[in-house]
Design a protein around this motif. Structure first.
Motif, PDB file in Angstrom:
ATOM      1  N   ARG A  95       0.833  -1.200   0.000  1.00  0.00           N
ATOM      2  CA  ARG A  95       0.000   0.000   0.000  1.00  0.00           C
ATOM      3  C   ARG A  95       0.868   1.251   0.000  1.00  0.00           C
ATOM      4  O   ARG A  95       0.587   2.232  -0.694  1.00  0.00           O
ATOM      5  CB  ARG A  95      -0.924  -0.007   1.225  1.00  0.00           C
ATOM      6  N   MET A  96       1.946   1.222   0.782  1.00  0.00           N
ATOM      7  CA  MET A  96       2.861   2.360   0.842  1.00  0.00           C
ATOM      8  C   MET A  96       3.537   2.575  -0.508  1.00  0.00           C
ATOM      9  O   MET A  96       3.681   3.720  -0.962  1.00  0.00           O
ATOM     10  CB  MET A  96       3.900   2.114   1.933  1.00  0.00           C
ATOM     11  N   VAL A 128       3.499  19.686   1.951  1.00  0.00           N
ATOM     12  CA  VAL A 128       3.953  19.213   0.645  1.00  0.00           C
ATOM     13  C   VAL A 128       4.204  17.708   0.752  1.00  0.00           C
ATOM     14  O   VAL A 128       4.539  17.215   1.831  1.00  0.00           O
ATOM     15  CB  VAL A 128       5.243  19.931   0.188  1.00  0.00           C
ATOM     16  N   PRO A 129       4.027  16.960  -0.329  1.00  0.00           N
ATOM     17  CA  PRO A 129       4.234  15.502  -0.272  1.00  0.00           C
ATOM     18  C   PRO A 129       5.717  15.162  -0.134  1.00  0.00           C
ATOM     19  O   PRO A 129       6.578  15.782  -0.770  1.00  0.00           O
ATOM     20  CB  PRO A 129       3.674  15.013  -1.614  1.00  0.00           C
ATOM     21  N   PHE A 130       6.004  14.167   0.694  1.00  0.00           N
ATOM     22  CA  PHE A 130       7.384  13.724   0.871  1.00  0.00           C
ATOM     23  C   PHE A 130       7.415  12.279   1.319  1.00  0.00           C
ATOM     24  O   PHE A 130       6.430  11.739   1.830  1.00  0.00           O
ATOM     25  CB  PHE A 130       8.128  14.612   1.870  1.00  0.00           C
ATOM     26  N   VAL A 131       8.569  11.657   1.092  1.00  0.00           N
ATOM     27  CA  VAL A 131       8.802  10.267   1.488  1.00  0.00           C
ATOM     28  C   VAL A 131      10.062  10.208   2.335  1.00  0.00           C
ATOM     29  O   VAL A 131      11.079  10.825   1.987  1.00  0.00           O
ATOM     30  CB  VAL A 131       8.978   9.353   0.250  1.00  0.00           C
ATOM     31  N   VAL A 132       9.992   9.493   3.441  1.00  0.00           N
ATOM     32  CA  VAL A 132      11.154   9.300   4.307  1.00  0.00           C
ATOM     33  C   VAL A 132      11.804   7.966   3.960  1.00  0.00           C
ATOM     34  O   VAL A 132      11.120   6.940   3.869  1.00  0.00           O
ATOM     35  CB  VAL A 132      10.761   9.308   5.794  1.00  0.00           C
ATOM     36  N   ILE A 133      13.115   7.981   3.757  1.00  0.00           N
ATOM     37  CA  ILE A 133      13.870   6.746   3.517  1.00  0.00           C
ATOM     38  C   ILE A 133      14.730   6.486   4.747  1.00  0.00           C
ATOM     39  O   ILE A 133      15.579   7.304   5.096  1.00  0.00           O
ATOM     40  CB  ILE A 133      14.754   6.862   2.267  1.00  0.00           C
ATOM     41  N   GLU A 134      14.483   5.374   5.408  1.00  0.00           N
ATOM     42  CA  GLU A 134      15.202   5.064   6.646  1.00  0.00           C
ATOM     43  C   GLU A 134      15.344   3.560   6.781  1.00  0.00           C
ATOM     44  O   GLU A 134      14.461   2.797   6.357  1.00  0.00           O
ATOM     45  CB  GLU A 134      14.451   5.640   7.856  1.00  0.00           C
ATOM     46  N   LEU A 135      16.451   3.127   7.381  1.00  0.00           N
ATOM     47  CA  LEU A 135      16.736   1.700   7.534  1.00  0.00           C
ATOM     48  C   LEU A 135      16.755   1.268   8.993  1.00  0.00           C
ATOM     49  O   LEU A 135      16.371   0.142   9.316  1.00  0.00           O
ATOM     50  CB  LEU A 135      18.078   1.368   6.870  1.00  0.00           C
ATOM     51  N   GLU A 136      17.184   2.143   9.889  1.00  0.00           N
ATOM     52  CA  GLU A 136      17.318   1.784  11.297  1.00  0.00           C
ATOM     53  C   GLU A 136      15.944   1.566  11.931  1.00  0.00           C
ATOM     54  O   GLU A 136      15.043   2.403  11.791  1.00  0.00           O
ATOM     55  CB  GLU A 136      18.069   2.896  12.034  1.00  0.00           C
ATOM     56  N   GLU A 137      15.780   0.454  12.653  1.00  0.00           N
ATOM     57  CA  GLU A 137      14.484   0.028  13.162  1.00  0.00           C
ATOM     58  C   GLU A 137      13.841   1.058  14.090  1.00  0.00           C
ATOM     59  O   GLU A 137      12.650   1.341  13.988  1.00  0.00           O
ATOM     60  CB  GLU A 137      14.616  -1.316  13.895  1.00  0.00           C
ATOM     61  N   GLU A 138      14.622   1.617  15.009  1.00  0.00           N
ATOM     62  CA  GLU A 138      14.068   2.580  15.957  1.00  0.00           C
ATOM     63  C   GLU A 138      13.548   3.816  15.238  1.00  0.00           C
ATOM     64  O   GLU A 138      12.474   4.340  15.556  1.00  0.00           O
ATOM     65  CB  GLU A 138      15.150   2.976  16.981  1.00  0.00           C
ATOM     66  N   ARG A 139      14.289   4.294  14.263  1.00  0.00           N
ATOM     67  CA  ARG A 139      13.851   5.471  13.503  1.00  0.00           C
ATOM     68  C   ARG A 139      12.672   5.124  12.608  1.00  0.00           C
ATOM     69  O   ARG A 139      11.783   5.961  12.392  1.00  0.00           O
ATOM     70  CB  ARG A 139      15.016   6.017  12.683  1.00  0.00           C
ATOM     71  N   VAL A 140      12.649   3.912  12.068  1.00  0.00           N
ATOM     72  CA  VAL A 140      11.510   3.464  11.276  1.00  0.00           C
ATOM     73  C   VAL A 140      10.236   3.512  12.114  1.00  0.00           C
ATOM     74  O   VAL A 140       9.175   3.963  11.653  1.00  0.00           O
ATOM     75  CB  VAL A 140      11.753   2.037  10.737  1.00  0.00           C
ATOM     76  N   ARG A 141      10.344   3.064  13.365  1.00  0.00           N
ATOM     77  CA  ARG A 141       9.186   3.085  14.261  1.00  0.00           C
ATOM     78  C   ARG A 141       8.701   4.513  14.496  1.00  0.00           C
ATOM     79  O   ARG A 141       7.497   4.785  14.509  1.00  0.00           O
ATOM     80  CB  ARG A 141       9.563   2.420  15.595  1.00  0.00           C
ATOM     81  N   VAL A 143       9.071   7.089  12.476  1.00  0.00           N
ATOM     82  CA  VAL A 143       8.444   7.580  11.247  1.00  0.00           C
ATOM     83  C   VAL A 143       7.006   7.076  11.158  1.00  0.00           C
ATOM     84  O   VAL A 143       6.083   7.826  10.818  1.00  0.00           O
ATOM     85  CB  VAL A 143       9.242   7.135  10.003  1.00  0.00           C
ATOM     86  N   GLU A 144       6.810   5.801  11.460  1.00  0.00           N
ATOM     87  CA  GLU A 144       5.471   5.215  11.409  1.00  0.00           C
ATOM     88  C   GLU A 144       4.552   5.875  12.423  1.00  0.00           C
ATOM     89  O   GLU A 144       3.373   6.127  12.133  1.00  0.00           O
ATOM     90  CB  GLU A 144       5.551   3.706  11.650  1.00  0.00           C
ATOM     91  N   GLU A 145       5.054   6.148  13.616  1.00  0.00           N
ATOM     92  CA  GLU A 145       4.250   6.811  14.637  1.00  0.00           C
ATOM     93  C   GLU A 145       3.855   8.219  14.197  1.00  0.00           C
ATOM     94  O   GLU A 145       2.766   8.703  14.521  1.00  0.00           O
ATOM     95  CB  GLU A 145       5.012   6.874  15.960  1.00  0.00           C
ATOM     96  N   ALA A 146       4.741   8.885  13.467  1.00  0.00           N
ATOM     97  CA  ALA A 146       4.456  10.237  12.985  1.00  0.00           C
ATOM     98  C   ALA A 146       3.483  10.232  11.815  1.00  0.00           C
ATOM     99  O   ALA A 146       2.915  11.274  11.469  1.00  0.00           O
ATOM    100  CB  ALA A 146       5.753  10.940  12.586  1.00  0.00           C
ATOM    101  N   GLY A 147       3.287   9.066  11.191  1.00  0.00           N
ATOM    102  CA  GLY A 147       2.339   8.954  10.088  1.00  0.00           C
ATOM    103  C   GLY A 147       2.865   9.412   8.741  1.00  0.00           C
ATOM    104  O   GLY A 147       2.085   9.689   7.832  1.00  0.00           O
ATOM    105  N   HIS A 148       4.195   9.463   8.591  1.00  0.00           N
ATOM    106  CA  HIS A 148       4.780   9.887   7.315  1.00  0.00           C
ATOM    107  C   HIS A 148       4.887   8.699   6.360  1.00  0.00           C
ATOM    108  O   HIS A 148       4.965   7.541   6.796  1.00  0.00           O
ATOM    109  CB  HIS A 148       6.177  10.477   7.532  1.00  0.00           C
ATOM    110  N   LEU A 149       4.894   8.999   5.063  1.00  0.00           N
ATOM    111  CA  LEU A 149       5.170   7.958   4.072  1.00  0.00           C
ATOM    112  C   LEU A 149       6.589   7.455   4.264  1.00  0.00           C
ATOM    113  O   LEU A 149       7.521   8.260   4.324  1.00  0.00           O
ATOM    114  CB  LEU A 149       5.001   8.507   2.662  1.00  0.00           C
ATOM    115  N   LEU A 150       6.745   6.152   4.342  1.00  0.00           N
ATOM    116  CA  LEU A 150       8.048   5.571   4.663  1.00  0.00           C
ATOM    117  C   LEU A 150       8.439   4.529   3.638  1.00  0.00           C
ATOM    118  O   LEU A 150       7.622   3.700   3.226  1.00  0.00           O
ATOM    119  CB  LEU A 150       7.995   4.926   6.059  1.00  0.00           C
TER     120      LEU A 150
END
Length: 333
Positions: A95-96, A128-141, A143-150
């Protein structure tokens, strides 16, 4: 999660009941009772510690059925959780990816550290539309909590940048803590999309020059900028207060905005006076950035506006939104 806790609780109750039953019904030691309980529940069927009485055998039969049921229930609950989590992760990722595929003229934020997080807040406030690119698990979490496209992955990987839509993107923020990663990212992004606007983070002065040579349009050193801002806060506190008020994403009183004049705009080819922008209360056109380069500060009323120019305006949020609609309104509408 509740079902899993209930299953673990039932299993603990069965084990405790089994240990107590063998201890007091058969006179086993605590260790022998624990051993008999485990081999009974697990249906391993090893040899009994000592012969059981009729009561002990009946108790073992009951414990076997109860233990087998609880073990099967627990195993089923754990399996369901694993499968459900994998399905959610798979479909959530799909979906993402579909949402990312639909984006154009968006921004890529590569890295969700402290700087990347601030950038995301600023972009979301625009919005404005944006996508976050991240690999580290803690930061991924986070990003998801903030509701950003990941997009979970390595931002220095060309394939990841392509999936994030770098070819269709308007801009990219290289915020990785390692300068070498940012340099490689800038080179890759510019190779895939030469027109993309890249803002890169630099830790050292030497890296700033390298990033510029790599193709970065703007290079920001957080430490140099922070030191400069602290010095100015002491030397020119009123100026710093105005700048922070005008540029902070949560400011409701005053903001500084950049508005690009598109082709066909009613402001194209006319002077500031004729455009009516200078007469609008609550808005000040501070500067005009020409499309071909150069900046005109405090432009006169006779300064002509051309397509591709950027108007730098200061004013209340509501009035700036009016100004954006006024400038971006094409002559055909």
């Amino acid at each position: 999660m509740i079902k899993l806790r209930i299953a673990v609780l039932f299993l603990a109750v069965v084990v405790i009941t089994g240990i107590a039953g063998y201890r007091f019904l058969e006179g086993y030691t605590w260790f022998e009772a624990f051993y008999m309980t485990i081999i009974t529940i697990s249906t391993v069927g090893f040899q009994e510690v000592r012969p059981l009485s009729s009561t002990g055998r009946l108790f073992t039969i009951g414990l076997l059925f109860a233990g087998l049921g609880v073990v099967l229930y627990t195993a089923g609950t754990v399996t369901a959780k694993i499968v459900e989590g994998e399905f959610q992760q798979f479909f959530g990722r799909r979906r993402m990816e579909k949402q990312i595929d639909a984006l154009t003229n968006h921004y890529l934020v590569c890295g969700y550290g402290r700087i990347g997080e601030v950038i995301c807040r600023e972009l979301a406030s625009k919005p404005v539309p944006f996508v976050v690119i991240e690999l580290e698990e803690e930061r991924v979490r986070r990003v998801e909590e903030a509701g950003h496209l990941l997009l979970k992955g390595d931002a220095t990987d060309e394939k990841v940048l392509l999936v994030a839509g770098v070819i269709r993107a308007k801009g990219l923020f290289a915020t990785m803590p390692v300068d070498a990663d940012n340099v490689f990212m800038v080179l890759t992004a510019k190779d895939l999309n030469p027109s993309i606007f890249v803002v890169a983070r630099a830790e050292t002065e030497r890296s700033e020059k390298t990033l510029v040579h790599a193709g970065a349009d703007k290079v920001i050193s957080p430490y140099a900028m922070g030191g400069h801002r602290m010095a100015q806060a002491a030397l020119r506190p009123a100026v710093v207060d105005i700048i922070e008020l005008a540029t902070h994403y949560q400011s409701l009183e005053l903001q500084l905005e950049e508005i690009v004049v598109p082709p066909g705009s009613p402001c194209e080819g006319v002077t500031l006076r004729d455009s009516g922008l200078r007469q609008e209360p609550g808005v000040i056109v501070v500067a005009i950035k020409r499309a071909l380069g150069g900046m005109i500060f405090n432009p006169s009323a006779d300064e002509k506006i051309e397509a591709g120019d950027s108007l730098v305006a200061l004013g209340e949020v509501a009035r700036l939104r009016w100004l954006e609609r006024r400038v971006e309104l094409t002559s055909s509408t």
